[in-house]
Design an enzyme around this catalytic site. Structure first.
Site, PDB file in Angstrom:
ATOM      1  N   ARG A 189     -44.445  80.815 -57.697  1.00 52.72           N
ATOM      2  CA  ARG A 189     -43.811  81.398 -56.512  1.00 52.72           C
ATOM      3  C   ARG A 189     -44.251  82.840 -56.309  1.00 52.72           C
ATOM      4  NH1 ARG A 189     -38.756  80.283 -60.087  1.00 52.72           N
ATOM      5  NH2 ARG A 189     -40.151  78.590 -60.424  1.00 52.72           N
ATOM      6  N   ASP A 219     -39.189  85.339 -56.674  1.00 52.22           N
ATOM      7  CA  ASP A 219     -37.963  84.641 -57.028  1.00 52.22           C
ATOM      8  C   ASP A 219     -36.916  85.706 -57.322  1.00 52.22           C
ATOM      9  OD1 ASP A 219     -36.226  82.551 -57.697  1.00 52.22           O
ATOM     10  OD2 ASP A 219     -36.870  82.545 -59.791  1.00 52.22           O
ATOM     11  N   ARG A 226     -42.174  83.058 -49.901  1.00 53.13           N
ATOM     12  CA  ARG A 226     -41.648  82.085 -50.865  1.00 53.13           C
ATOM     13  C   ARG A 226     -41.591  80.695 -50.229  1.00 53.13           C
ATOM     14  NH1 ARG A 226     -37.688  81.548 -55.251  1.00 53.13           N
ATOM     15  NH2 ARG A 226     -37.869  79.337 -55.718  1.00 53.13           N
ATOM     16  N   ASP A 283     -33.009  85.953 -58.331  1.00 50.13           N
ATOM     17  CA  ASP A 283     -31.824  85.208 -58.762  1.00 50.13           C
ATOM     18  C   ASP A 283     -30.644  86.143 -58.939  1.00 50.13           C
ATOM     19  OD1 ASP A 283     -32.983  82.656 -58.875  1.00 50.13           O
ATOM     20  OD2 ASP A 283     -33.697  82.979 -60.923  1.00 50.13           O
TER      21      ASP A 283
END
Length: 164
Positions: free
Chosen positions: A90, A93, A81, A95
């Site tokens: 990317r 990711d 990343r 989150d």
């Protein structure tokens, strides 16, 4: 043990393999309870980039929210990343969408994720695994998903499952 909800996405490289590896690596941070199907989604923000593959998962962990965030960032970094373009393409990711019912606002981490209730690519996979989880005191994942417009929902297409 705390319940954490994580949204995962990728649109560079072998996205399905990257997400499969990430789910396996997340087991080092806690116990993976449920993993959603894999969804193809349109990018948000910078739209001139490849579609994403997204999924959501629930994780039981003993880590603090910040330690979990740092663990997620370590997995992202191991996947190559690079944080060059905000909302850009990317490799991976991860989150942290929610951590129990904790509300937190710091420069490093906001919980629940401040845009989670607006994003179909987050809500549709979460609705599959935790529809009755409340992202706010009055808004469940299921209710937030029901508020999305048809166009946003049409851009989230289930394509299968990863091997886990």
């Amino acid at each position: 043990m705390a319940l954490a909800l994580i949204s995962a996405g990728s649109n560079l490289g072998d996205s399905q393999a990257l997400l499969t590896t990430a789910v396996h690596q997340l087991r080092t941070l806690g116990h993976v309870l449920k993993v959603s199907a894999l969804y193809r989604t349109k990018p948000v923000g910078l739209v001139e980039q490849p579609d994403f593959l997204n999924l959501a998962l629930s994780l039981e962990t003993t880590l603090s929210p910040l330690d979990l965030l740092h663990g997620l960032q370590g997995i992202e970094n191991a996947a190559g990343r690079k944080r060059i373009i905000h909302w850009g393409p990317r490799t991976l990711d991860l989150d942290l969408i929610a951590y129990q019912d904790l509300k937190l606002a710091s420069p490093e981490l906001s919980l629940p994720h401040p845009r989670a209730t607006e994003r179909a690519f987050v809500l549709v996979p979460l609705n599959e695994i935790v529809p009755d989880f409340y992202l706010t005191p009055t808004l469940s994942v299921k209710a937030a998903c029901a508020r999305l417009n048809a166009a946003a929902l049409a851009e989230v297409v289930e394509i299968g499952r990863i091997a886990n």
